[in-house]
Design an enzyme around this catalytic site. Structure first.
Site, PDB file in Angstrom:
ATOM      1  N   LYS A   1      -6.273   2.981   8.432  1.00  0.00           N
ATOM      2  CA  LYS A   1      -5.326   3.969   7.904  1.00  0.00           C
ATOM      3  C   LYS A   1      -5.880   5.381   8.054  1.00  0.00           C
ATOM      4  O   LYS A   1      -5.135   6.323   8.354  1.00  0.00           O
ATOM      5  CB  LYS A   1      -5.001   3.652   6.443  1.00  0.00           C
ATOM      6  CG  LYS A   1      -4.198   2.379   6.310  1.00  0.00           C
ATOM      7  CD  LYS A   1      -4.049   1.955   4.867  1.00  0.00           C
ATOM      8  CE  LYS A   1      -3.315   0.612   4.837  1.00  0.00           C
ATOM      9  NZ  LYS A   1      -3.254   0.039   3.516  1.00  0.00           N
TER      10      LYS A   1
ATOM     11  N   SER B   1       0.816  -1.218   0.000  1.00  0.00           N
ATOM     12  CA  SER B   1       0.000   0.000   0.000  1.00  0.00           C
ATOM     13  C   SER B   1       0.846   1.263   0.000  1.00  0.00           C
ATOM     14  O   SER B   1       0.326   2.353  -0.150  1.00  0.00           O
ATOM     15  CB  SER B   1      -0.924   0.026   1.220  1.00  0.00           C
ATOM     16  OG  SER B   1      -1.816  -1.049   1.181  1.00  0.00           O
TER      17      SER B   1
END
Length: 130
Positions: A53, A10
C-alpha cells in the site's frame, strides 16, 4: 471469518472520511492517503500489506499516509526510498484522520460530528443547501 470473504476492510477509514466530507460539505485533501479498519467506536485497527500500500501511494504521488498505530513495526518492511518521500502518520482513532484529512474552512461556525463517543469533526462548516 474463514468462510466469509472480506473485501476491502482496510478502506474503513477512507469510507468514513468520504462520508464525513460529503455530509459536512468539507472537501478532503487530495495529497493524502489512508488505510485502516475501524471499530464501531472509531478505533483504527491494524491492516495487512502495508508495504504494498505504501508503494502504491508513492507511485501515486501521495505525500502523507495515515496508518494504524498498530502497524508502526511494519514500516521496517517499507522501502527506504518510499519512507524518504512519504510522511507516515500513525493514528489510533478515526477522528485523528478526519481532523487532518479534511481542508480547514475560513467560516468561524463550528459543528461536531461523533462516531461512538468520539468527536471526529470539529471543523468550521460551510452551510450547504441540499
Amino acid at each position: 471469518e474463514g468462510a466469509v470473504p472480506k473485501d476491502g476492510p482496510s478502506a474503513g477509514v477512507t469510507m468514513i472520511s468520504a462520508l464525513v466530507s460529503e455530509l459536512t460539505g468539507i472537501p478532503a485533501r487530495s495529497d493524502v492517503a489512508m488505510t485502516g479498519e475501524i471499530s464501531l467506536h472509531g478505533k483504527v485497527m491494524a491492516i495487512g500489506g502495508l508495504r504494498e500500500k505504501a508503494m502504491a501511494a508513492y507511485r501515486g504521488g501521495v505525500k502523507t499516509v495515515f496508518i494504524p498505530k498498530a502497524n508502526l513495526p511494519d514500516l521496517d518492511e517499507v522501502d527506504a526510498k518510499v519512507k524518504e518521500n512519504i510522511e507516515f502518520v500513525p493514528v489510533e482513532y478515526v477522528g485523528e484522520i478526519i481532523d487532518k484529512a479534511l481542508l480547514p474552512l475560513e467560516n468561524n461556525s463550528k459543528e461536531e460530528w461523533k462516531i461512538g463517543n468520539e468527536v471526529v469533526v470539529s471543523h468550521s462548516v460551510r452551510p450547504t443547501l441540499r
